[in-house]
Design a protein around this motif. Structure first.
Motif, PDB file in Angstrom:
ATOM      1  N   LYS A  35       0.849  -1.192   0.000  1.00 28.67           N
ATOM      2  CA  LYS A  35       0.000   0.000   0.000  1.00 28.67           C
ATOM      3  C   LYS A  35       0.887   1.245   0.000  1.00 28.67           C
ATOM      4  CE  LYS A  35      -3.879   2.109   2.307  1.00 28.67           C
ATOM      5  NZ  LYS A  35      -5.194   1.758   1.939  1.00 28.67           N
ATOM      6  N   GLU A  39      -0.346   1.355  -6.666  1.00 27.94           N
ATOM      7  CA  GLU A  39      -1.781   1.436  -6.392  1.00 27.94           C
ATOM      8  C   GLU A  39      -2.510   1.801  -7.678  1.00 27.94           C
ATOM      9  OE1 GLU A  39      -1.901   2.846  -1.749  1.00 27.94           O
ATOM     10  OE2 GLU A  39      -2.059   4.395  -3.267  1.00 27.94           O
ATOM     11  N   LYS A  53     -18.283   1.301  -7.509  1.00 25.64           N
ATOM     12  CA  LYS A  53     -17.621   2.043  -6.429  1.00 25.64           C
ATOM     13  C   LYS A  53     -17.850   1.323  -5.102  1.00 25.64           C
ATOM     14  CE  LYS A  53     -17.265   6.604  -4.411  1.00 25.64           C
ATOM     15  NZ  LYS A  53     -17.688   7.993  -4.442  1.00 25.64           N
ATOM     16  N   HIS A  54     -19.066   0.905  -4.861  1.00 22.57           N
ATOM     17  CA  HIS A  54     -19.392   0.168  -3.641  1.00 22.57           C
ATOM     18  C   HIS A  54     -18.664  -1.172  -3.604  1.00 22.57           C
ATOM     19  CE1 HIS A  54     -21.797  -2.583  -1.125  1.00 22.57           C
ATOM     20  NE2 HIS A  54     -21.921  -1.520  -0.358  1.00 22.57           N
ATOM     21  N   ASP A  55     -18.656  -1.893  -4.736  1.00 17.02           N
ATOM     22  CA  ASP A  55     -18.015  -3.209  -4.797  1.00 17.02           C
ATOM     23  C   ASP A  55     -16.513  -3.127  -4.528  1.00 17.02           C
ATOM     24  OD1 ASP A  55     -20.428  -4.375  -5.349  1.00 17.02           O
ATOM     25  OD2 ASP A  55     -20.012  -4.742  -7.479  1.00 17.02           O
ATOM     26  N   ILE A  56     -15.853  -2.127  -5.087  1.00 16.89           N
ATOM     27  CA  ILE A  56     -14.406  -2.001  -4.880  1.00 16.89           C
ATOM     28  C   ILE A  56     -14.096  -1.852  -3.405  1.00 16.89           C
ATOM     29  CG2 ILE A  56     -12.425  -0.456  -5.229  1.00 16.89           C
ATOM     30  CD1 ILE A  56     -13.536  -0.003  -8.087  1.00 16.89           C
ATOM     31  N   ASP A  57     -14.860  -1.034  -2.715  1.00 19.36           N
ATOM     32  CA  ASP A  57     -14.617  -0.811  -1.290  1.00 19.36           C
ATOM     33  C   ASP A  57     -15.045  -1.992  -0.430  1.00 19.36           C
ATOM     34  OD1 ASP A  57     -13.545   1.685  -1.736  1.00 19.36           O
ATOM     35  OD2 ASP A  57     -15.436   2.738  -1.410  1.00 19.36           O
ATOM     36  N   HIS A  58     -16.195  -2.593  -0.714  1.00 16.07           N
ATOM     37  CA  HIS A  58     -16.750  -3.599   0.180  1.00 16.07           C
ATOM     38  C   HIS A  58     -16.570  -5.039  -0.300  1.00 16.07           C
ATOM     39  CE1 HIS A  58     -18.776   0.205   1.182  1.00 16.07           C
ATOM     40  NE2 HIS A  58     -18.591  -0.225   2.412  1.00 16.07           N
ATOM     41  N   GLY A  62     -11.129  -3.189  -1.302  1.00 13.90           N
ATOM     42  CA  GLY A  62     -10.226  -2.100  -1.670  1.00 13.90           C
ATOM     43  C   GLY A  62      -8.974  -2.543  -2.387  1.00 13.90           C
ATOM     44  N   HIS A  77      -3.611  -2.123  -4.117  1.00 12.63           N
ATOM     45  CA  HIS A  77      -4.660  -1.392  -3.424  1.00 12.63           C
ATOM     46  C   HIS A  77      -5.317  -0.382  -4.348  1.00 12.63           C
ATOM     47  CE1 HIS A  77      -3.747  -2.942   0.610  1.00 12.63           C
ATOM     48  NE2 HIS A  77      -2.525  -3.041   0.130  1.00 12.63           N
ATOM     49  N   SER A  79      -6.774   3.116  -4.523  1.00 12.81           N
ATOM     50  CA  SER A  79      -6.651   4.355  -3.774  1.00 12.81           C
ATOM     51  C   SER A  79      -7.695   5.360  -4.252  1.00 12.81           C
ATOM     52  CB  SER A  79      -5.244   4.928  -3.960  1.00 12.81           C
ATOM     53  OG  SER A  79      -5.085   6.106  -3.227  1.00 12.81           O
ATOM     54  N   LYS A  80      -7.998   6.331  -3.425  1.00 14.07           N
ATOM     55  CA  LYS A  80      -8.976   7.366  -3.794  1.00 14.07           C
ATOM     56  C   LYS A  80      -8.342   8.482  -4.618  1.00 14.07           C
ATOM     57  CE  LYS A  80     -12.280   5.585  -1.262  1.00 14.07           C
ATOM     58  NZ  LYS A  80     -13.000   4.508  -1.853  1.00 14.07           N
TER      59      LYS A  80
END
Length: 134
Positions: A35, A39, A53-58, A62, A77, A79-80
């Motif tokens: 990390k 990235e 967007k939701h799937d990548i995080d949850h 990530g 990872h 990253s935002k």
């Protein structure tokens, strides 16, 4: 930073990562997937963007997993923001926040100097007016 349709971006990113890892390996190098080192920042659009967007995080935690040429699975990872030598760029391509932050830093750093120069009677008034006009 990877831009593309939400329906294609993860698969295309996995392919690009596998290619990059193979290129590095060819030269005797390995990709540092820690990390903060290697990235990916997604800038996606189209149908399914909110869900991705939701799937990548949850769902993916990530991270983006990809298969290297030797068959091992690696992950990078998600990253935002893109960070390079202290500069940040968001996934939607905007550098507004970065520019605002840097302007604030410059203003804070130069405020004391400007006040001293503008209040110094030894500096010609024409020079002081020029400084204010900038």
């Amino acid at each position: 930073v990877v831009y593309g349709l939400a329906s294609e971006i993860v698969a295309r990113t996995q392919c690009a990562l596998a290619i990059w890892a193979a290129v590095l390996q060819r030269f005797g190098l390995t990709m540092n997937t820690e990390k903060g080192k290697s990235e990916v920042v997604f800038g996606f659009y189209g149908p399914g963007s909110a869900q991705l967007k939701h799937d990548i995080d949850h769902r993916y935690g990530g991270v983006v997993k990809f298969t290297k040429a030797d068959g091992t699975v690696a992950e990078v990872h998600a990253s935002k923001v893109y960070k390079h030598v202290g500069t940040k760029q968001s996934g939607h391509g905007s550098m507004v926040d970065e520019v605002k932050m840097r302007c604030t830093l410059v203003k804070g750093t130069t405020a004391g100097i400007s006040r001293r120069v503008l209040n110094c009677e030894g500096v010609d008034i024409a020079v002081r007016r020029l400084i204010v006009s900038i």
